[in-house]
Design an enzyme around this catalytic site. Structure first.
Site, short mmCIF file in Angstrom:
data_model
loop_
_atom_site.label_atom_id
_atom_site.label_comp_id
_atom_site.label_asym_id
_atom_site.label_seq_id
_atom_site.Cartn_x
_atom_site.Cartn_y
_atom_site.Cartn_z
N TYR A 233 -1.64 -0.33 10.63
CA TYR A 233 -1.75 -0.75 9.24
C TYR A 233 -0.54 -0.26 8.44
CZ TYR A 233 -3.56 -1.07 4.45
OH TYR A 233 -3.73 -1.35 3.11
N SER B 132 0.84 -1.19 0.00
CA SER B 132 0.00 0.00 0.00
C SER B 132 0.88 1.23 0.00
CB SER B 132 -0.90 0.02 1.24
OG SER B 132 -1.54 1.28 1.37
#
Length: 237
Positions: free
Chosen positions: A146, A132
């Site tokens: 995250y 990501s």
């Protein structure tokens, strides 16, 4: 990419969203594709029927089960690790077990899958992690854990590229930004906020990400390894 015709590919986390787009693209490119799913049986079966791929039920959080799944898939030329979890919220309030499960899926699982695949992978194989842009940039609160897991993929990619380089096995990570999937729909409640920090003010789509993966597993990308490939509409620019 005609040069992956007949190659054996395994996609970990392939039943929905970006994973399903990768399965679809690799199968269209002529690869023999197996993919795993954890809970989306109907989606997995429909995708398998559509693409000719083989669906395998496997929970990426189960280390031993995942290693067995990779081993049982036999020697693969291409491994794409797409499975991932997102746990968001005030770090003072997040349940520790939920954060640890995210670490299991987002960090431990790709490491063990890549190592197991490399044991039998032919020279010149390809390993791609789907990470990501949040591994590079985190403009919003509530996503510290995250982001940590996605940054971990970067170090993993660099290290494994060195380890497997003598066999010309490339290791790369693809870093999508906001991408139109069930997890992050283009018309979702956070879309306007995300677009406000993007150069191209729209969500990407899963097939765009799949096209980048397709390139990275092709012969044209044989000199590309240990690298982060961001496809985020300028989210992190």
């Amino acid at each position: 990419m005609a040069d992956i015709m007949g190659k054996k590919a395994l996609v970990i986390g392939g039943s929905r969203g970006i994973g399903a787009a990768i399965v679809t693209r690799l199968a269209a490119d002529g690869a023999q594709v197996d993919f795993t799913y954890a809970g989306s049986r109907e989606s997995a079966e429909a995708l398998a029927q559509k693409t000719g791929a083989t669906a395998i039920r496997s929970d990426a959080a189960d280390r031993d089960g995942l290693i067995k799944t990779v081993r049982d898939a036999g020697p693969v030329d291409i491994l794409v690790f797409n499975a991932g979890l997102l746990v968001a919220g005030d770090p003072l309030e997040l349940a520790a077990d939920n954060v640890d499960r995210m670490i299991d899926v987002n960090v431990r699982a790709p490491y063990h899958a890549a190592v197991e695949a490399a044991r039998a992978m032919p020279d010149g194989g390809r390993i791609v992690f789907v990470g990501s842009v949040n591994g590079d940039s985190m403009p919003f609160p509530g996503l510290a854990a995250y982001a940590m897991t996605k940054s971990a993929l970067q170090g993993m990619t660099r290290g494994l590229a060195r380890d497997f380089g003598p066999r010309e096995i490339t290791v790369n990570v693809v870093q999508p930004g906001p991408t139109d999937t069930e997890m992050n729909p283009a018309d979702g409640p956070m879309a306007e906020l995300m677009h406000s920090v993007m150069a191209i003010k729209r969500h990407g789509n899963a097939m765009e990400v799949a096209s980048l993966v397709s390139y990275l597993v092709s012969a044209d990308a044989r000199g590309i390894t240990g690298a982060m490939h961001t496809i985020d509409g300028g989210f992190g620019a």
